[in-house]
Design a protein around this motif. Sequence first.
Motif, short mmCIF file in Angstrom:
data_model
loop_
_atom_site.label_atom_id
_atom_site.label_comp_id
_atom_site.label_asym_id
_atom_site.label_seq_id
_atom_site.Cartn_x
_atom_site.Cartn_y
_atom_site.Cartn_z
N VAL A 225 8.23 8.13 -2.00
CA VAL A 225 7.79 7.33 -3.15
C VAL A 225 8.02 5.85 -2.88
O VAL A 225 7.18 5.00 -3.22
CB VAL A 225 8.53 7.77 -4.43
N ALA A 226 9.14 5.54 -2.24
CA ALA A 226 9.42 4.14 -1.94
C ALA A 226 8.41 3.57 -0.94
O ALA A 226 7.88 2.48 -1.13
CB ALA A 226 10.84 4.01 -1.39
N LEU A 227 8.13 4.35 0.10
CA LEU A 227 7.22 3.85 1.14
C LEU A 227 5.79 3.70 0.62
O LEU A 227 4.99 2.96 1.19
CB LEU A 227 7.23 4.79 2.35
N LEU A 228 5.50 4.40 -0.48
CA LEU A 228 4.17 4.34 -1.09
C LEU A 228 3.78 2.90 -1.40
O LEU A 228 2.60 2.54 -1.34
CB LEU A 228 4.22 5.15 -2.39
N VAL A 229 4.74 2.07 -1.75
CA VAL A 229 4.39 0.71 -2.17
C VAL A 229 4.76 -0.36 -1.16
O VAL A 229 4.54 -1.54 -1.40
CB VAL A 229 5.03 0.36 -3.54
N VAL A 230 5.35 0.04 -0.02
CA VAL A 230 5.70 -0.98 0.98
C VAL A 230 4.41 -1.65 1.48
O VAL A 230 3.49 -0.97 1.90
CB VAL A 230 6.46 -0.35 2.15
N PRO A 231 4.33 -2.98 1.39
CA PRO A 231 3.11 -3.65 1.81
C PRO A 231 2.92 -3.50 3.31
O PRO A 231 3.85 -3.70 4.08
CB PRO A 231 3.36 -5.12 1.46
N LEU A 232 1.68 -3.15 3.71
CA LEU A 232 1.49 -2.95 5.14
C LEU A 232 1.50 -4.27 5.89
O LEU A 232 1.57 -4.30 7.11
CB LEU A 232 0.21 -2.16 5.41
N GLN A 233 1.48 -5.38 5.16
CA GLN A 233 1.61 -6.68 5.81
C GLN A 233 2.86 -6.76 6.68
O GLN A 233 2.86 -7.42 7.71
CB GLN A 233 1.68 -7.78 4.75
N LEU A 234 3.91 -6.09 6.22
CA LEU A 234 5.15 -6.15 6.97
C LEU A 234 5.03 -5.48 8.33
O LEU A 234 5.78 -5.79 9.24
CB LEU A 234 6.28 -5.47 6.18
#
Lengths: 391, 333
Positions: A225-234
């Motif tokens: 669930v957390a990784l769901l919103v990690v911006p792929l920009q990073l």
Amino acid sequence: MDNIAGKKPALTWAVHLSVAALVLVWIFPTLGLLVSSFRTTDQIRSSGWWASLFPAVQNEVFRAADPAENRVERDGVFTVSGNLYVLDGRADSVEDVRAEIQSWGTSSRAISAYGPGETADLGDGETMTVEVNGDYVWSGKDDQISGRGQRIFVTAESPPEFTLGNYQTVLFDESNREGMAKAFFNTLTVTIPATIIPILIAAFAAYALAWMEFPGRALLIAGVVALLVVPLQLALIPLLSLHNDLGIGKGYVGVWLAHTGFGLPLAIYLLRNYMVGLPRDIIECAKVDGATDFQIFIKIILPLSFPALASFAIFQFLWTWNDLLVAMVFLIDSSGETTVMTRQIVELLGTRGGDWEILATSAFVSIAVPLVVFFAMQKYLVRGLLAGSVK
Amino acid sequence: MNPALQGILTIVVGVGGCVAYFYLSNQFLDRILFPPRGPNAGRNINRANAIRPWLFLFPAIFALGLYLAYPVFETLRLSMTDRSAGGAFVGGENYSRMFDDPKFWEAVSNNFLWLLIVPAASTAFGLLAAQLTDRISWGNIAKSLIFMPMAISFVGAAVIFKLVYDARPEDVAQIGVLNALYLQFGGAEPITWLTVPFWNNIFLMIVLIWIQTGFAMVILSAALRGIPEETVEAAIVDGANPFQVFFKIKVPQIAGTIVVVWTTITIVVLKVFDIVFAMTNGQWETQVLANYMYDKMFRANDWGVGSASAMIIMLLVTPILVWNVYNARKEMR
């Protein structure tokens, strides 16, 4: 619910009208692009696309045929004649002319000085006559009918006209270096593996998270669930360095891997939510009958999860097809051989900013496939959205 | 190798590899490592069952870790190092350089504007569309037309709206509908909408609102249908008018869903890149964080500041991340 207190006709009408207005506002921009892609350069330049559905009045400039080659002498009077539209290559023959000339002139300061059929006196015996269908006669003395052909300013009404020429140019013209054909295949090459590969990986993980008991399960779900919103920009720079270190560099393998990684959280989340809802009885019966987890997964869970698999496949397809950033970072190298459609369009926006026939057609080529998928598979898309966010 | 062939090969290798991995690792576990036979059959079955979940999970955990979790920490590290000095640790220097850059503050303030307007407008329009379309016979057709922009790429939408905002010189026919309308209703001269500071931000936001409204509508429409009818009936019997029913009965009952829609769109907004990149590329004071980051990383080749701005995006996402995790855990209990 609505008819409990009795329907108010006025209110119902207001609802119908406001929905119609809303829908109209929403599809109007897309419609503009679609219509523009079927218009010629001249048509796009001379009027808004909404006008193309009605007969258009256009101002145009023609030039009479070159006197040196075309003039005919009779009794000391030199004459050049023909049809403006045929001469311009816009019609194959006089019968094909569809425009109707409303007025015309021979000077840019008085472009509608004469009506069709009238004869203009250009001074000292030189005359010009233009008919409604573009037939013209230009006559005068030897020195008058010479040099370059006389300019003719025309205001003409032409019926709505659409062309497939833009698509021809953009898709099938081999000599067109800015064509979309290659970019189309590149996009397809990126999309299909990037859609299929994450599904299987995610399905196994989702099954484990939904139906197997082991310590740390809750933590893993929270992690997804957390990784769901990690911006792929990073992920751009670290992964690009990693790909370079591994020797993958920029290319299809890199972009497939990246899309697989970025798509997994949603895939696992969607599939787990769906699998958790499958009836427990079936799975327990299978276990009692001696089926292993692997068999249960392959023979029971996977076929039953088809709707969720389809939902995710559509999401991932739309996302990878429409993606620009991941492709720019992980795929497109300086040679530009592997450019995808979105990138190609951005480039066209820069280099061909005003050429709407090319831009509109290229954009529509790239939009068309997702639109078809969208309308064909809307049911699964909606189901996926609901499962993915309402939970 | 031909890319198409390479693609097919990749699908075969990828899918085949997955199936082979899962099948063979299960076989290995059951047949060789812990066979359910012999003197320790019972213990072996338990052990195999303890290990099996990790077999199922391993590829996913590996990919997630490598492609999403590791980059977060690596970016954090990069944001505190200097690439030109061979990756030496420089502490907060990149951040202080970034904070001195006026373009960064422009991006931040624009991003906040986006965060304020886009989720609110999309949710409001979505709610309106959901409520209205649910009441009419052709509502499903209307819904799917409003939902359609979801399928269109940000780049495609950028082209679509560039045509809408197009401006021509005053003496020629306008082909952008906005200028045509503007002149029709008494505008003096055509305006190049995308170069007017501040307002051009709004024109860029309209593109995203146009895309996201369909999403909000679909989710909220489902939520509205889930409202128990008795509550609405009771309100009507008590003499509530349609607006009271909507705002005082229906909206409070779907508040949870509205928050979910709002946060989902907020995340999309934080990552918004393609629209700005394709339409203005951050010129005319339209810079946003994601495009600023791309500028720094791939145009200026300044990994330090680029990573620092990526960390700012991460920081802004974090509250939503925590809230999502909290909710997911609450639900599982």
